[in-house]
Design a protein around this motif. Structure first.
Motif, short mmCIF file in Angstrom:
data_model
loop_
_atom_site.label_atom_id
_atom_site.label_comp_id
_atom_site.label_asym_id
_atom_site.label_seq_id
_atom_site.Cartn_x
_atom_site.Cartn_y
_atom_site.Cartn_z
N LYS A 219 0.86 -1.18 0.00
CA LYS A 219 0.00 0.00 0.00
C LYS A 219 0.90 1.23 0.00
O LYS A 219 1.55 1.55 0.99
CB LYS A 219 -0.90 0.01 1.24
N PRO A 220 0.96 1.97 -1.13
CA PRO A 220 1.83 3.14 -1.20
C PRO A 220 1.12 4.39 -0.68
O PRO A 220 -0.10 4.54 -0.80
CB PRO A 220 2.11 3.26 -2.69
N GLY A 221 1.88 5.26 -0.04
CA GLY A 221 1.38 6.55 0.40
C GLY A 221 2.31 7.64 -0.10
O GLY A 221 3.34 7.36 -0.74
N PRO A 222 2.01 8.88 0.20
CA PRO A 222 2.86 9.98 -0.29
C PRO A 222 4.31 9.88 0.20
O PRO A 222 5.23 10.20 -0.55
CB PRO A 222 2.17 11.23 0.28
N SER A 223 4.51 9.43 1.44
CA SER A 223 5.86 9.41 2.01
C SER A 223 6.31 8.03 2.47
O SER A 223 7.49 7.84 2.78
CB SER A 223 5.94 10.37 3.21
N ALA A 224 5.42 7.06 2.54
CA ALA A 224 5.79 5.74 3.07
C ALA A 224 4.95 4.66 2.43
O ALA A 224 3.89 4.92 1.85
CB ALA A 224 5.63 5.72 4.59
N LEU A 225 5.47 3.43 2.53
CA LEU A 225 4.77 2.25 2.05
C LEU A 225 4.51 1.33 3.24
O LEU A 225 5.35 1.19 4.13
CB LEU A 225 5.60 1.46 1.03
N VAL A 226 3.35 0.69 3.25
CA VAL A 226 3.08 -0.39 4.21
C VAL A 226 2.96 -1.67 3.40
O VAL A 226 2.15 -1.76 2.48
CB VAL A 226 1.79 -0.13 5.01
N VAL A 227 3.80 -2.65 3.75
CA VAL A 227 3.87 -3.92 3.01
C VAL A 227 3.53 -5.04 3.97
O VAL A 227 4.08 -5.11 5.08
CB VAL A 227 5.26 -4.14 2.40
N ALA A 228 2.62 -5.94 3.57
CA ALA A 228 2.24 -7.08 4.40
C ALA A 228 2.60 -8.37 3.67
O ALA A 228 2.28 -8.53 2.48
CB ALA A 228 0.74 -7.05 4.70
N ALA A 229 3.31 -9.27 4.37
CA ALA A 229 3.61 -10.60 3.85
C ALA A 229 2.55 -11.55 4.36
O ALA A 229 2.41 -11.77 5.56
CB ALA A 229 5.00 -11.05 4.32
#
Length: 586
Positions: A219-229
């Protein structure tokens, strides 16, 4: 040119601004001061409701306050540990009990699952499939047990690709998380550089990476990504939760993301936000699909049988060992080694006196099978009193005219026997462990008058020399300054008299004249002249006793040696010694 209406509007705005300045002050200073003056009471009235509404809206209050509370508790423990312990002490016992109960319940549940999944056909298949797939058994079991499960969640800075924070269901080293972050960033850059969107200059952004049993949701955002395995098939709810978490992070860490310079310590408190993404759903297990782990029960049954069999063998072996070791208490038998490998494989190494009981007979009498034992038997000479008595009885039984009895552990021989047999008997008993004057008494033996005169001359000569040696071995030992003959000395003199009796006929047949030399001595303590007189008295007293027993005075020669000055024995040389001097006319 500006119209009249526009000019009038500008004038109105200027006049309105002047009025606002007069009423509110320059830069609204009057209203600002008023608000600042009453700010504490105003905020106190609404802060509770505001926090409640915000928490109800997006649960962000807990996530923001929790890091501060944790830090405060940490500082309180560090600086006020005693007060904190006193406050928490009433709760600790209850918490510990609940924790232990929860642990035991969880342990039993996991153990049950382990038995059901590991020791069944299904468990063995899973292990085989996991080896084929190149993954651990735990990972494969999780993929089969859960519909989906989020294993790891990563927070990655979008611009630099650096890892800001990560959480996992199980312990995972930070270095592994950094590697995953770097690889994911590299793949994302590759995709973005290789495939352009319709709008020139905008890169494509990976949304997911999938394998047979594993998915990466991004899940990309303006300043960071959240990645789930995620293992298994992720539903839409995971994507929604990732989006919600990403929005909360951008909202709460807006300044930190904008000024990020490579130090991710500002994001340590984001754990709680990321843990909201560790979702899972377990597969429903239909009751009829639950199978009894027959393989596990079979293994348990075999183990119980094996343990029972070994315990039975150990118990029987211990009983058998204790029973056989009773043989060691029998007279004339010493067990050197006993090994019991199996109930029918026993090794026994013993020392046995020839006069002791028969080992095979003892085993049969004690309900033991001699065929079970490999017996190594070696002879030894026992001095046990019971064995000595049996040995003496066996030896004396060869002489019909001799009887044996025991007195104070000493063998008493009585009867009539000729000289040759007397010497044979004495020699046999000496070999058997009997010593004249110690545990053998032959004073009651009578010499037969019909001693064969045809005995070979060499044998008679040997008998003569043996008797001379026995006479020379007798010695009377006196106390300090004593000249009296004690009862023990009387017994020795009686033995000497019997030897002289036996020696006389042999000397006559061999044409030998002999005499008895009696030598008295004293130690080197005291006056020398007194010692010389004392040594002579000891010799004369001995000669008088022998004369009364029947030895002719002219056969004895008495000598007083005085004090004996010989190193190491000079202080104990209080004795009378004997020697036979003889002359052969052959």
């Amino acid at each position: 040119m500006p119209t009249d209406a526009a000019t009038d509007h500008a004038d109105s705005e200027q006049q309105l601004e002047k009025v606002r300045t007069l009423l509110l002050g320059k830069e609204n200073s009057r209203i600002t001061k008023s608000i600042q003056k009453d700010a504490r009471s105003l905020v106190a009235d609404v802060i509770t409701e505001a926090l409640h509404d915000r928490q109800k809206k997006d649960n962000s209050v807990n996530k923001v306050l929790q890091p501060f509370v944790e830090e405060s508790v940490k500082q309180s423990v560090a600086h006020n540990s005693e007060q904190l312990v006193s406050s928490l002490y009433p709760l600790v016992g209850s918490l510990v009990r609940k924790s232990v109960a929860a642990f035991l319940s969880d342990f039993m549940e996991k153990t049950n699952q382990l038995l059901e999944n590991s020791l069944t056909i299904k468990g063995l298949k899973w292990r085989f499939k996991a080896r084929q797939s190149g993954v651990s058994y735990a990972q494969y079991a999780a993929s089969q047990t859960f519909v989906y499960r989020v294993e790891h969640v990563f927070l990655i800075h979008r611009e630099t690709g650096l890892l800001l924070n990560t959480v996992a269901l199980e312990h995972e080293s930070k270095s592994n998380a950094d590697i995953v972050s770097a690889m994911l960033t590299a793949i994302n850059d590759f995709v973005g550089d290789s495939f352009l969107s319709d709008q020139e200059g905008q890169k494509e952004q990976l949304q997911s990476v999938s394998t047979d049993n594993f998915n990466l949701l991004i899940k990309p955002g303006p300043s960071a990504l959240v990645v789930a395995a995620v293992s298994g098939n992720p539903p839409q709810s995971i994507s929604n939760q990732l989006q919600l978490t990403l929005e909360n992070i951008h909202s709460l860490y807006f300044d930190e993301l904008n000024r990020f310079n490579g130090d991710n310590k500002d994001f340590n408190s984001a754990d709680n936000l990321l843990r909201d993404c560790l979702l899972s759903e377990q597969k429903e297990i239909v009751a009829k699909q639950k199978k009894t782990p027959w393989l596990a029960w079979l293994i348990v049954f075999l183990v119980v049988i094996y343990v029972g069999y070994q315990s039975f063998n150990w118990f029987k072996s211990a009983q058998l060992h204790e029973k056989i070791m009773q043989l060691d208490s029998q007279p004339g038998i010493i067990i050197k080694q006993l090994k019991i490998k199996q109930l029918d494989d026993i090794t026994l190494d013993v020392l046995r006196d020839p006069d002791a009981l028969n080992i095979h007979d003892w085993l049969k009498d004690n309900a033991l099978n001699p065929a079970q034992l490999t017996i190594t038997e070696r002879n030894y000479h026992s001095l046990d009193q019971q064995i000595l008595q049996q040995r003496a009885q066996r030896i004396v039984s060869a002489y019909p005219n001799i009887s044996a009895s025991w007195k104070n552990h000493s063998l008493m021989l009585t009867g009539t026997i000729d000289l040759i047999k007397t010497e044979q008997l004495r020699n046999t008993l000496a070999i058997a462990g009997f010593t004249e004057g110690e545990n053998l008494n032959t004073e009651q033996l009578n010499l037969a008058s019909n001693t064969p005169s045809s005995t070979h001359k060499e044998i008679k000569q040997q008998l003569f020399e043996q008797l001379v040696g026995r006479i020379a071995s007798i010695q009377l030992n006196f106390s300090v300054a004593s000249e009296n003959i004690t009862p023990q000395m009387q017994s020795s003199l009686q033995r000497l008299y019997l030897y002289i009796q036996q020696l006389t006929p042999i000397a006559k047949e061999l044409n030998i004249d002999f005499g008895l030399l009696i030598l008295g001595s004293s130690d080197n303590t005291g006056n020398k002249s007194t010692n010389n007189i004392l040594s002579m008295k000891r010799a004369n007293n001995t000669a008088e006793i022998l004369q009364r027993k029947g030895i002719a005075k002219d056969r004895m020669y008495v000598v007083g040696l005085g004090q004996i000055d010989i190193k190491n024995i000079s202080s104990t040389a209080r004795s009378v010694m004997f020697n036979v001097i003889y002359n052969s006319h052959n």
